[in-house]
Design a protein around this motif. Structure first.
Motif, PDB file in Angstrom:
ATOM      1  N   LEU B 276     128.447  96.788  40.828  1.00  0.00           N
ATOM      2  CA  LEU B 276     129.393  96.036  41.656  1.00  0.00           C
ATOM      3  C   LEU B 276     130.013  96.940  42.719  1.00  0.00           C
ATOM      4  O   LEU B 276     130.107  96.591  43.892  1.00  0.00           O
ATOM      5  N   VAL B 277     130.433  98.148  42.283  1.00  0.00           N
ATOM      6  CA  VAL B 277     131.087  99.053  43.214  1.00  0.00           C
ATOM      7  C   VAL B 277     130.107  99.536  44.275  1.00  0.00           C
ATOM      8  O   VAL B 277     130.448  99.675  45.444  1.00  0.00           O
ATOM      9  N   GLU B 278     128.855  99.755  43.850  1.00  0.00           N
ATOM     10  CA  GLU B 278     127.826 100.197  44.794  1.00  0.00           C
ATOM     11  C   GLU B 278     127.706  99.227  45.963  1.00  0.00           C
ATOM     12  O   GLU B 278     127.583  99.630  47.117  1.00  0.00           O
ATOM     13  N   GLN B 279     127.760  97.925  45.645  1.00  0.00           N
ATOM     14  CA  GLN B 279     127.672  96.917  46.708  1.00  0.00           C
ATOM     15  C   GLN B 279     128.821  97.095  47.694  1.00  0.00           C
ATOM     16  O   GLN B 279     128.653  96.991  48.896  1.00  0.00           O
ATOM     17  N   ARG B 280     130.019  97.391  47.175  1.00  0.00           N
ATOM     18  CA  ARG B 280     131.178  97.554  48.050  1.00  0.00           C
ATOM     19  C   ARG B 280     131.055  98.813  48.891  1.00  0.00           C
ATOM     20  O   ARG B 280     131.447  98.831  50.050  1.00  0.00           O
ATOM     21  N   VAL B 281     130.503  99.891  48.283  1.00  0.00           N
ATOM     22  CA  VAL B 281     130.334 101.135  49.045  1.00  0.00           C
ATOM     23  C   VAL B 281     129.398 100.887  50.219  1.00  0.00           C
ATOM     24  O   VAL B 281     129.664 101.275  51.352  1.00  0.00           O
ATOM     25  N   LYS B 282     128.304 100.179  49.941  1.00  0.00           N
ATOM     26  CA  LYS B 282     127.358  99.883  51.024  1.00  0.00           C
ATOM     27  C   LYS B 282     128.023  99.050  52.111  1.00  0.00           C
ATOM     28  O   LYS B 282     127.858  99.297  53.292  1.00  0.00           O
ATOM     29  N   ALA B 283     128.809  98.063  51.674  1.00  0.00           N
ATOM     30  CA  ALA B 283     129.500  97.212  52.643  1.00  0.00           C
ATOM     31  C   ALA B 283     130.455  98.043  53.486  1.00  0.00           C
ATOM     32  O   ALA B 283     130.566  97.859  54.695  1.00  0.00           O
ATOM     33  N   GLN B 284     131.106  99.006  52.831  1.00  0.00           N
ATOM     34  CA  GLN B 284     132.061  99.833  53.559  1.00  0.00           C
ATOM     35  C   GLN B 284     131.366 100.697  54.605  1.00  0.00           C
ATOM     36  O   GLN B 284     131.848 100.855  55.719  1.00  0.00           O
ATOM     37  N   ILE B 285     130.200 101.234  54.244  1.00  0.00           N
ATOM     38  CA  ILE B 285     129.459 102.048  55.207  1.00  0.00           C
ATOM     39  C   ILE B 285     129.029 101.186  56.387  1.00  0.00           C
ATOM     40  O   ILE B 285     129.148 101.565  57.535  1.00  0.00           O
ATOM     41  N   ARG B 286     128.571  99.949  56.080  1.00  0.00           N
ATOM     42  CA  ARG B 286     128.188  99.039  57.158  1.00  0.00           C
ATOM     43  C   ARG B 286     129.382  98.695  58.029  1.00  0.00           C
ATOM     44  O   ARG B 286     129.273  98.568  59.232  1.00  0.00           O
ATOM     45  N   ALA B 287     130.540  98.576  57.419  1.00  0.00           N
ATOM     46  CA  ALA B 287     131.720  98.089  58.135  1.00  0.00           C
ATOM     47  C   ALA B 287     132.426  99.179  58.926  1.00  0.00           C
ATOM     48  O   ALA B 287     133.562  99.021  59.296  1.00  0.00           O
ATOM     49  N   GLY B 288     131.767 100.287  59.181  1.00  0.00           N
ATOM     50  CA  GLY B 288     132.392 101.270  60.059  1.00  0.00           C
ATOM     51  C   GLY B 288     132.808 102.525  59.356  1.00  0.00           C
ATOM     52  O   GLY B 288     133.801 103.139  59.709  1.00  0.00           O
TER      53      GLY B 288
END
Lengths: 341, 293
Positions: B276-288
């Motif tokens: 679950l956290v991995e998905q958020r980390v990826k999203a964070q990298i995408r989000a700037g």
């Protein structure tokens, strides 16, 4: 607020970024620092902001020494090339940041912050996106938000580091007009760094041309373009043809040459040359000539309409021989400008 | 990415790079067999063995005082070492990613040391330093302090072994993010603490949580280093992995597997959280997360 820079030195290892720089910037001016990459212009800007410490020399704001003043006390706004927006905050919170981090004593109320941010977003014409996040915006929009964020703390000096460098050509053109208009409204002392001569000449009141940590020339856009102080400035600000003239170097810009009739018809002055090719880009046509005497190439540029008229009048043909008359030659002897006629 | 043009659609691209069907089936089949044999079967075996003699035996093995004491000690060691390594890791990553200083590479190497040193060696080092015959052994005995064969030794060994997880997770992300946002915040008047709390920390929070989850999993599961310093005193210095070993050696298979099933369950929870956290980390990298994006 005016900026006075005296004998500023800064080295990074073996690289000299600032080599005894002296520069005065008057209050309300919009100054461009122009130069090739690695010439020290960004370092100078960062020293003014306080993000970099000079090895020697002083920076003063309105006469008060600020060389070692903390960044937070300088009251400057800084706009980064890659925007540096806070990715986890909404656009609104990005712009509000500078107000929210103030000490409680002089922090504006929530209502004041709301109205100040709304005004700024309206100023940069982006009030519709207040609730979005930076990654949902285009590059041009992000840079306008970065500018609004910098202006939110009402800086006395605005510093912009290659503000349009990461944008595509069309957006860049729009934004630099918009920046010029904005400056005319707000009159905040502004310094921006660029390597794009067109940008510097179009936007700034004054252009400071830098090379290898030194200032080559400091003057109005017309000054630096028409009366370049050094061959470097001349060559950096647009295309130029080199004509060796004895012990001097003569430089002629492509639009400062007249094409005359053929070489075989004795008639007096001009350099005999062969037309090698013609190229039309947008409104201008570029003619490439090869000199008959030393084989060097010379570029001539003229508006498209003028070219069409000339072609009909002289019956211009690739491979035909013509004469080129310089209307104006800038001469340098050992790096010093001696005349322009 | 630009949308593929008509005619050169994604299907054509796939066809150009795809293997024949039987090769694909063979490769996927091999991978699945391997996974089943080495991951699913042992996991299922743990739960099967644990419950083979029924719920009563299972529950009795877990509520037995020695087992409870082992659970408590494991939780205590994790509860101390994880927060400490969170702070150490954050500080180290901050220093390495945002500043240039002499000895930076040495510090990076030192952070990796627990990964490269065998946990048994790590345990022995602590015995050599704090043991009765060790450097501080005499001094510790005079002051009536016990480190080796006691709880402090177990906590120390756990901290050592789990040190790199948080720092290693944060350093690449923080380096990729650069310090432009921090500089922007500083120019806008933020103090050091405000920059950390409002800019740096939110930018790395998911990676930080990810590091903490890994760190916690290792802290609870650590065997080698803890085994050397613990002394295996039942009910006092046995952690869950050590307790399982003791039970197993005493042929109490059902009890050993019961406690092991607790650890395995913990690992499964960790895996889900990690995903679950991995998905958020990826999203964070995408989000700037990175510079310029």
């Amino acid at each position: 607020m005016s900026i006075e820079i005296r004998n500023l030195n800064k080295r990074f290892g073996d690289t000299v970024a600032c080599d005894g720089l002296n520069l005065d910037i008057a209050a309300g001016e919009l100054v461009a620092l122009l130069g090739p990459s690695g010439c020290g212009k960004t370092t100078l800007l960062r020293i003014i902001a306080g993000l970099e410490r000079p090895d020697g020399g002083t920076v003063a704001f309105h006469g008060a020494d600020a060389t070692f003043a903390d960044v937070r006390d300088r009251n400057v706004g800084f706009v980064f090339q890659h925007y540096a927006l806070f990715g986890h905050m909404t656009i609104f919170e990005n712009v509000a940041f500078g107000l929210r981090v103030r000490p409680k004593a002089n922090r504006p109320s929530e209502a004041q912050i709301r109205s100040a941010v709304t005004d700024l977003l309206r100023l940069v014409q982006l009030d519709a996106v207040a609730g979005r996040y930076p990654h949902q915006l285009s590059g041009g929009q992000r840079q306008r938000i970065a500018l609004a964020r910098a202006l939110a703390v009402q800086p006395k000096i605005l510093l912009l580091d290659e503000p349009f460098g990461a944008l595509d050509a069309k957006v860049r053109k729009e934004l630099r007009r918009w920046l010029r208009r904005l400056h005319d409204e707000m009159h905040v002392t502004s310094v921006f760094v660029t390597h794009d001569q067109e940008e510097a000449l179009e936007v700034a009141d004054r252009v400071v041309v830098m090379n290898q940590g030194r200032i080559e020339q400091d003057g109005t856009p017309d000054d630096v373009y028409d009366r370049p102080a050094t061959p470097f400035v001349l060559q950096f600000l647009g295309d130029v043809n080199l004509l060796p003239l004895g012990d001097a170097q003569g430089y002629v810009r492509p639009h400062e040459l007249t094409v005359l009739e053929g070489a075989d018809r004795c008639a007096g002055d001009g350099l005999p040359a062969v037309l090698a090719q013609t190229l039309t880009v947008g409104a201008n046509t570029r003619l490439e000539f090869k000199r008959l005497d030393d084989g060097a190439y010379i570029d001539v540029e003229m508006p498209r309409g003028e070219f069409l008229a000339l072609r009909d009048r002289l019956n211009l043909q690739i491979g035909g021989e013509y004469r080129l008359r310089p209307n104006r030659i800038t001469r340098f002897v050992a790096g010093e400008r001696v005349s322009a006629q | 990415m630009p949308a593929p043009e008509a005619g050169a659609g994604p299907r054509d691209l796939v066809a150009a790079t795809a293997e024949p069907r039987w090769v694909r089936r063979l490769l996927i089949g091999t991978a699945l067999c391997f996974l089943a044999l080495f991951l699913f079967v042992p996991l299922a075996a743990v739960f099967y063995e644990a419950l083979r003699k029924g719920w009563d035996v299972y529950l009795a093995a877990i509520v037995e005082p020695d087992a409870l004491s082992a659970v408590r000690l494991t939780l205590l060691a994790a509860a101390i070492s994880v927060p400490l390594n969170l702070v150490f890791g954050l500080a180290a990553a901050w220093a390495i990613a945002k500043f240039d200083f002499r000895g930076k590479n040495l510090l990076l190497t030192l952070i990796d040391l627990p990964f490269s040193v065998s946990p048994v060696i790590a345990g022995l080092i602590f015995v050599l330093v704090f043991g009765l015959q060790g450097w501080f052994g005499g001094w510790l005995r005079e002051h009536d302090l016990k480190v080796i064969f006691a709880v402090p030794g177990i906590v120390l060994a756990t901290i050592f072994v789990t040190f790199p997880f948080v720092a290693r997770e944060l350093i690449p992300l923080m380096q990729a993010q650069g310090s432009e946002q921090e500089e922007a915040a500083r120019v806008l008047g933020a103090s050091g603490w405000q920059i950390f709390r409002r800019v740096t920390l939110p930018n790395v929070k998911w990676a930080l949580l990810y590091g903490v989850i890994l760190c916690n999993a290792r802290a609870m599961g650590e065997f080698g280093a803890v085994s050397v310093v613990s002394g295996h005193i039942r009910g006092q210095t046995n952690t869950m992995p050590l307790h399982i070993e003791v039970l197993y050696n005493e042929y109490q298979f059902a009890a050993a597997f019961a406690v092991a099933s607790l650890l395995a369950g913990l690992a499964l929870v960790t895996l889900v959280l990690k995903y679950l956290v991995e998905q958020r980390v990826k999203a964070q990298i995408r989000a700037g997360g990175g510079p310029g994006e």
